[in-house]
Design a protein around this motif. Structure first.
Motif, PDB file in Angstrom:
ATOM      1  N   VAL A  22      42.662  77.449  20.254  1.00  8.70           N
ATOM      2  CA  VAL A  22      43.103  79.149  19.818  1.00  8.70           C
ATOM      3  C   VAL A  22      42.457  79.803  18.768  1.00  8.70           C
ATOM      4  CG1 VAL A  22      45.095  80.258  18.270  1.00  8.70           C
ATOM      5  CG2 VAL A  22      44.993  77.660  19.828  1.00  8.70           C
ATOM      6  N   PRO A  23      41.747  81.285  19.650  1.00  7.73           N
ATOM      7  CA  PRO A  23      40.154  81.481  18.912  1.00  7.73           C
ATOM      8  C   PRO A  23      41.384  82.680  18.735  1.00  7.73           C
ATOM      9  CG  PRO A  23      40.794  81.976  21.940  1.00  7.73           C
ATOM     10  CD  PRO A  23      41.659  80.950  21.297  1.00  7.73           C
ATOM     11  N   PHE A  24      42.441  83.274  18.854  1.00  6.69           N
ATOM     12  CA  PHE A  24      42.737  84.499  18.004  1.00  6.69           C
ATOM     13  C   PHE A  24      42.938  84.069  16.251  1.00  6.69           C
ATOM     14  CE2 PHE A  24      44.705  84.863  22.027  1.00  6.69           C
ATOM     15  CZ  PHE A  24      44.364  86.457  22.575  1.00  6.69           C
ATOM     16  N   LEU A  25      42.976  83.124  16.499  1.00  3.39           N
ATOM     17  CA  LEU A  25      43.091  82.830  15.015  1.00  3.39           C
ATOM     18  C   LEU A  25      41.926  82.609  14.071  1.00  3.39           C
ATOM     19  CD1 LEU A  25      46.091  79.640  15.127  1.00  3.39           C
ATOM     20  CD2 LEU A  25      46.231  82.248  13.804  1.00  3.39           C
ATOM     21  N   SER A  26      40.746  83.013  15.082  1.00  5.73           N
ATOM     22  CA  SER A  26      39.059  83.049  13.975  1.00  5.73           C
ATOM     23  C   SER A  26      39.062  84.821  12.949  1.00  5.73           C
ATOM     24  CB  SER A  26      38.023  82.905  15.138  1.00  5.73           C
ATOM     25  OG  SER A  26      38.476  81.709  15.720  1.00  5.73           O
ATOM     26  N   PHE A  27      39.963  85.587  14.056  1.00  4.51           N
ATOM     27  CA  PHE A  27      39.842  86.717  13.419  1.00  4.51           C
ATOM     28  C   PHE A  27      40.475  86.363  11.639  1.00  4.51           C
ATOM     29  CE2 PHE A  27      39.196  87.017  17.612  1.00  4.51           C
ATOM     30  CZ  PHE A  27      38.149  87.662  18.325  1.00  4.51           C
TER      31      PHE A  27
END
Length: 79
Positions: A22-27
């Motif tokens: 879940v790349p969005f949770l890296s922001f």
């Protein structure tokens, strides 16, 4: 995300869910904003949104550790 535990979970893994999918949770702008973080939902929400014709403009389906195909065969991953 498939098997996503919700509540802006930032741990590395929970059951078959892997945070790396879940790349969005890296922001940080998503992590620190509960409204934005609430947009990351478990995969079963997709069918709810589909049936009610309420799909978002953009979505990303993230498979779990079995369905991602990295450690299984194509037969398993394609089910």
């Amino acid at each position: 995300a498939e098997d996503y535990p919700g509540d802006c979970f930032l741990g590395k893994k929970s059951g078959l869910y892997a945070r790396k999918h879940v790349p969005f949770l890296s922001f940080y702008s998503i992590q620190q904003d509960s409204k934005r973080c609430a947009n990351v939902v478990p995969s079963d929400q997709f069918m709810v949104d589909w049936k009610s014709r309420q799909l978002p403009t953009y979505s990303l389906f993230s498979p779990n550790l079995i369905d991602d195909g990295h450690n299984t065969n194509l037969t398993t991953a394609s089910q």
